[in-house]
Write a protein that holds these residues in place. Structure first.
Motif, PDB file in Angstrom:
ATOM      1  N   ILE A 144       0.866  -1.135  -0.011  1.00  0.00           N
ATOM      2  CA  ILE A 144       0.060  -0.014  -0.231  1.00  0.00           C
ATOM      3  C   ILE A 144       0.776   1.172  -0.036  1.00  0.00           C
ATOM      4  CG2 ILE A 144      -1.598   1.405   1.320  1.00  0.00           C
ATOM      5  CD1 ILE A 144      -2.993  -1.149   2.117  1.00  0.00           C
ATOM      6  N   PHE A 145       2.132   1.181   0.756  1.00  0.00           N
ATOM      7  CA  PHE A 145       2.886   2.285   0.718  1.00  0.00           C
ATOM      8  C   PHE A 145       3.270   2.972  -0.857  1.00  0.00           C
ATOM      9  CE2 PHE A 145       3.876   2.071   5.113  1.00  0.00           C
ATOM     10  CZ  PHE A 145       3.571   3.456   5.587  1.00  0.00           C
ATOM     11  N   GLY A 146       3.485   1.965  -1.733  1.00  0.00           N
ATOM     12  CA  GLY A 146       3.947   2.015  -2.805  1.00  0.00           C
ATOM     13  C   GLY A 146       2.627   2.535  -3.944  1.00  0.00           C
ATOM     14  N   VAL A 147       1.449   1.942  -3.381  1.00  0.00           N
ATOM     15  CA  VAL A 147       0.065   2.134  -4.304  1.00  0.00           C
ATOM     16  C   VAL A 147      -0.326   3.478  -3.735  1.00  0.00           C
ATOM     17  CG1 VAL A 147      -2.123   1.388  -4.443  1.00  0.00           C
ATOM     18  CG2 VAL A 147      -0.284  -0.148  -4.444  1.00  0.00           C
ATOM     19  N   VAL A 148      -0.393   4.051  -2.384  1.00  0.00           N
ATOM     20  CA  VAL A 148      -0.905   5.160  -1.971  1.00  0.00           C
ATOM     21  C   VAL A 148       0.044   6.129  -2.269  1.00  0.00           C
ATOM     22  CG1 VAL A 148      -1.804   6.465  -0.179  1.00  0.00           C
ATOM     23  CG2 VAL A 148      -2.329   3.919  -0.586  1.00  0.00           C
ATOM     24  N   GLY A 149       1.379   6.029  -2.019  1.00  0.00           N
ATOM     25  CA  GLY A 149       2.492   6.995  -2.166  1.00  0.00           C
ATOM     26  C   GLY A 149       2.448   7.876  -3.344  1.00  0.00           C
ATOM     27  N   GLY A 150       2.183   7.042  -4.561  1.00  0.00           N
ATOM     28  CA  GLY A 150       2.361   7.881  -5.881  1.00  0.00           C
ATOM     29  C   GLY A 150       1.291   8.915  -5.989  1.00  0.00           C
ATOM     30  N   PRO A 151       0.045   8.405  -5.815  1.00  0.00           N
ATOM     31  CA  PRO A 151      -1.088   9.605  -5.833  1.00  0.00           C
ATOM     32  C   PRO A 151      -1.046  10.779  -5.166  1.00  0.00           C
ATOM     33  CG  PRO A 151      -1.920   7.402  -5.782  1.00  0.00           C
ATOM     34  CD  PRO A 151      -0.388   6.868  -5.807  1.00  0.00           C
ATOM     35  N   LEU A 152      -0.362  10.315  -3.731  1.00  0.00           N
ATOM     36  CA  LEU A 152      -0.276  11.397  -2.916  1.00  0.00           C
ATOM     37  C   LEU A 152       1.008  12.475  -3.073  1.00  0.00           C
ATOM     38  CD1 LEU A 152      -1.194   9.522   0.709  1.00  0.00           C
ATOM     39  CD2 LEU A 152      -2.537  11.275  -0.384  1.00  0.00           C
ATOM     40  N   LEU A 153       2.007  11.599  -3.465  1.00  0.00           N
ATOM     41  CA  LEU A 153       3.047  12.533  -3.758  1.00  0.00           C
ATOM     42  C   LEU A 153       2.770  13.489  -5.154  1.00  0.00           C
ATOM     43  CD1 LEU A 153       6.110  13.391  -3.698  1.00  0.00           C
ATOM     44  CD2 LEU A 153       6.496  11.279  -5.384  1.00  0.00           C
ATOM     45  N   ALA A 154       1.754  13.122  -6.047  1.00  0.00           N
ATOM     46  CA  ALA A 154       1.370  13.695  -7.075  1.00  0.00           C
ATOM     47  C   ALA A 154       0.658  14.881  -6.565  1.00  0.00           C
ATOM     48  CB  ALA A 154       0.626  12.585  -7.873  1.00  0.00           C
ATOM     49  N   ILE A 155      -0.324  14.770  -5.863  1.00  0.00           N
ATOM     50  CA  ILE A 155      -1.227  16.025  -5.570  1.00  0.00           C
ATOM     51  C   ILE A 155      -0.401  16.979  -4.728  1.00  0.00           C
ATOM     52  CG2 ILE A 155      -1.965  15.051  -3.264  1.00  0.00           C
ATOM     53  CD1 ILE A 155      -4.885  16.245  -3.806  1.00  0.00           C
ATOM     54  N   PHE A 156       0.581  16.588  -3.957  1.00  0.00           N
ATOM     55  CA  PHE A 156       1.479  17.802  -3.563  1.00  0.00           C
ATOM     56  C   PHE A 156       2.121  18.374  -4.649  1.00  0.00           C
ATOM     57  CE2 PHE A 156       0.317  15.723   0.609  1.00  0.00           C
ATOM     58  CZ  PHE A 156       0.208  16.851   1.398  1.00  0.00           C
ATOM     59  N   THR A 157       2.942  17.460  -5.302  1.00  0.00           N
ATOM     60  CA  THR A 157       3.624  17.998  -6.417  1.00  0.00           C
ATOM     61  C   THR A 157       3.026  18.940  -7.444  1.00  0.00           C
ATOM     62  OG1 THR A 157       5.296  16.150  -6.056  1.00  0.00           O
ATOM     63  CG2 THR A 157       5.388  17.322  -7.910  1.00  0.00           C
ATOM     64  N   ILE A 210      -7.362   4.415  -7.623  1.00  0.00           N
ATOM     65  CA  ILE A 210      -7.821   3.142  -8.073  1.00  0.00           C
ATOM     66  C   ILE A 210      -7.172   2.401  -9.060  1.00  0.00           C
ATOM     67  CG2 ILE A 210     -10.090   2.531  -9.545  1.00  0.00           C
ATOM     68  CD1 ILE A 210     -11.317   5.080  -8.489  1.00  0.00           C
ATOM     69  N   PHE A 211      -6.432   3.056 -10.246  1.00  0.00           N
ATOM     70  CA  PHE A 211      -5.557   2.254 -10.961  1.00  0.00           C
ATOM     71  C   PHE A 211      -4.512   1.523 -10.432  1.00  0.00           C
ATOM     72  CE2 PHE A 211      -2.215   1.950 -13.954  1.00  0.00           C
ATOM     73  CZ  PHE A 211      -2.778   1.211 -15.171  1.00  0.00           C
ATOM     74  N   SER A 212      -3.857   2.198  -9.386  1.00  0.00           N
ATOM     75  CA  SER A 212      -2.686   1.534  -8.711  1.00  0.00           C
ATOM     76  C   SER A 212      -3.139   0.374  -7.998  1.00  0.00           C
ATOM     77  CB  SER A 212      -2.228   2.611  -7.748  1.00  0.00           C
ATOM     78  OG  SER A 212      -1.739   3.788  -8.645  1.00  0.00           O
ATOM     79  N   PHE A 213      -4.510   0.273  -7.340  1.00  0.00           N
ATOM     80  CA  PHE A 213      -4.849  -0.633  -6.545  1.00  0.00           C
ATOM     81  C   PHE A 213      -5.199  -1.859  -7.481  1.00  0.00           C
ATOM     82  CE2 PHE A 213      -5.414   1.783  -2.564  1.00  0.00           C
ATOM     83  CZ  PHE A 213      -5.383   1.157  -1.712  1.00  0.00           C
TER      84      PHE A 213
END
Length: 586
Positions: free
Chosen positions: A418-431, A453-456
């Motif tokens: 989950i850290f990889g799956v959730v980390g990408g979208p969360l990093l993106a919204i800040f970036t 959703i796609f990552s999961f």
């Protein structure tokens, strides 16, 4: 089949002593200093912490008990290619220091997600914080359960007792002592983590005749692997996946993750925060390399009689505690120190999670709701009581989830992804918010949710191929006690091309793929929304952007908004008091 030794009373004494020290630290900080009488003291230590404790805390909150158990078994089973991920830490550290960190330091917020409200709006803030909330709470349960399961199978230490001990102690000192207790306890626990892996390496070196001999034996067994340069994303570990995937994971954890951002905000100046992060880099890399090498150390003992193949343990993650019990159980207290190190890795991760979950829940949900319904600010004294109560509640939930994890089967491994799956979208919204002036809230939120959703789907879709493993042998075991009739290897050479391509992609690519999807969709929707609405450019606080973007934006806005920019130009990033917060945000 060889019998596994169990812990003695001296070992249990050492373990309880470590737990007692951790609890005592919480009591000490409750009775001294600011005594946790304000939320600023409780969550940010009034920005009074030193560089070294923060540097160590940044490392230990990243290296959990699952890391110690998993990385060592990774090198035992798959070889040393994983060590390459340390390159991504070197690349990621300056990016965090000079891009993300200045934004959060100017904001001076307890919750990292307050940035999203300032930049986009409340919807973006609540979306991101809720995703993080679920992620970290679930991971906390897994961190409690996984080492407890391994320790029960290899040391005789009750799984339920391990879960309750770690959960209760974490909840106690996190609630009583606040962030100061968490950080100082992290320092103490960091040394125990180093001790745990050094014990394994030192024992193996003594048995085979030196560190160089460990390397030679591993090389003969095909464990020394640094040659995977394939561009194929379905290959589990390559230089590309480990460096690029590791970089995005590092940025998601150190750049925008509440746990790490909250730690960095406990020092007074951004120079100190940068120094702490640079200090944590060699400590992190050192423990990472030592943990990887401990896997090779274990291989020297089990290269001719694999414990999983022999049937002594069920999972490779149990190898590390099994090795200690097999080699050091004759030395009273030493296995106890090792188990204390594993417990410490769990304690550091859980305590960080509880404090951060409490901070996010208070700042992102309770305070805004109170403000909405009462039209007043929540008193600080009441906020403190609620924050401590939240820490207790999350501690209880983590313990409950740890007990439930044993009934969830494959979700245990899924939770770690989950850290990889959730980390990408969360990093993106800040970036997206920090790099683009045209980005809108609708674009940021929709891009994040679609990416999530796609990552999961990519990470948990079924059926999935099994990972290829290196050979392990059983010709040194008693053949009558083996679970399989032949002394063959565990090498899986199944044809994976029949599986759906998306399900074959290496887990190291989940974070960068999720990041790119969220950024692209966020940009596209923002562009269309701006075009359709004909929205004119509005004033945006330059402090909410990366320094290079902010510098360009300030030059532009001095011409458009001279009065506003005159006031903003007086903002100093290295403010010496928290009162400067009101002048650094809109």
């Amino acid at each position: 089949m060889a019998q596994t030794a169990t812990l003695g009373w001296i070992d249990f004494f050492v373990i309880f002593l470590m737990l007692g020290v951790s609890s005592s630290i919480g009591i000490y900080y409750r009775l001294t200093g600011g005594r946790q009488k304000t939320t600023q003291e409780y969550y940010t230590a009034n920005r009074s912490m030193g560089v070294f404790p923060i540097g160590m805390a940044l490392m230990v909150s990243f290296m959990s008990a699952i890391t110690l158990l998993g990385v060592s078994s990774e090198n035992y089973i798959f070889g040393t290619q994983f060590v390459v991920i340390n390159i991504s830490y070197i690349i990621g550290t300056p990016i965090v220091c000079y891009f993300y960190m200045p934004v959060f330091f100017k904001l001076q917020a307890t919750s990292a997600y307050e940035y999203l409200e300032k930049r986009f709006g409340m919807s973006a803030r609540l979306t991101a914080s809720f995703i993080y909330w679920i992620q970290l709470l679930l991971y906390s349960g897994v961190v409690l359960y996984a080492p407890a399961l391994a320790l029960e199978a290899t040391t005789g230490l009750s799984k339920n007792l391990s879960i309750v001990l770690i959960g209760v102690v974490c909840t106690f000192y996190s609630t009583v002592g606040g962030i100061k207790a968490v950080l100082i306890t992290d320092l103490f626990q960091g040394f125990l983590m180093f001790f745990a892996v050094l014990v394994v390496i030192g024992t193996a070196a003594y048995s085979v005749g030196g560190i160089s001999e460990i390397w030679n034996i591993a090389q003969e067994g095909g464990r020394i692997q640094f040659d995977s340069i394939s561009l194929d994303p379905t290959v589990r570990h390559t230089y590309w996946s480990l460096i690029i995937g590791g970089l995005f994971t590092f940025l998601s954890l150190y750049g925008v993750n509440q746990v790490q951002v909250q730690r960095l905000m406990t020092v007074r100046k951004i120079k100190s925060a940068r120094l702490a992060l640079w200090l944590s880099l060699p400590i992190l890399m050192c423990l990472s390399v030592l943990t990887c090498f401990s896997g090779l150390a274990m291989y020297t003992k089990y290269r001719r009689c694999d414990p999983v193949k022999e049937g002594r343990i069920n999972l490779p993650d149990m190898l590390l505690p099994l090795y200690v019990m097999d080699t050091l159980s004759h030395l009273p207290g030493v296995p106890g120190f090792f188990i204390a190190g594993i417990f410490s890795a769990g304690l550091s991760t859980i305590s960080a999670a509880l404090n951060s979950l409490s901070a996010v829940s208070l700042e992102d949900y309770i305070k805004p709701l109170y403000r909405k319904f009462t039209k007043n600010e929540l008193p600080d004294s009441r906020s403190l009581v609620i924050g401590k109560l939240l820490a207790v509640i999350f501690g209880i939930l983590s313990i409950a989830l740890a007990f439930l994890a044993q009934y969830l089967g494959g979700v245990l491994q899924a939770s770690l992804t989950i850290f990889g799956v959730v980390g990408g979208p969360l990093l993106a919204i800040f970036t997206l918010g920090m790099i683009s002036q045209m980005a809108t809230q609708r674009g940021a939120v929709i891009g994040t949710l679609i990416s999530l959703i796609f990552s999961f789907w990519m990470a948990f879709g079924q059926p999935r191929p099994r990972a290829l493993t290196l050979p392990v042998y059983t010709d040194g075991c008693d053949a009558q006690n083996l679970l399989t009739p032949t002394n063959t290897t565990l090498l899986n050479r199944a044809d994976n091309s029949s599986f759906f391509y998306l399900y074959r992609i290496s887990y190291m690519w989940y974070c960068p793929i999720g990041f790119v999807i969220a950024i692209v969709i966020g940009f596209f929707i923002s562009f269309v929304e701006n075009m359709v609405s004909g929205r004119k450019e509005e004033y945006k606080d330059p402090n909410l952007f990366f320094p290079m973007v902010a510098k360009r934006l300030r030059r532009k806005q001095r011409k458009l908004y001279p009065n506003i920019m005159t006031q903003k130009d007086n903002i100093q990033i290295d403010s010496s008091s928290h009162s400067d917060r009101s002048s650094t945000i809109l």
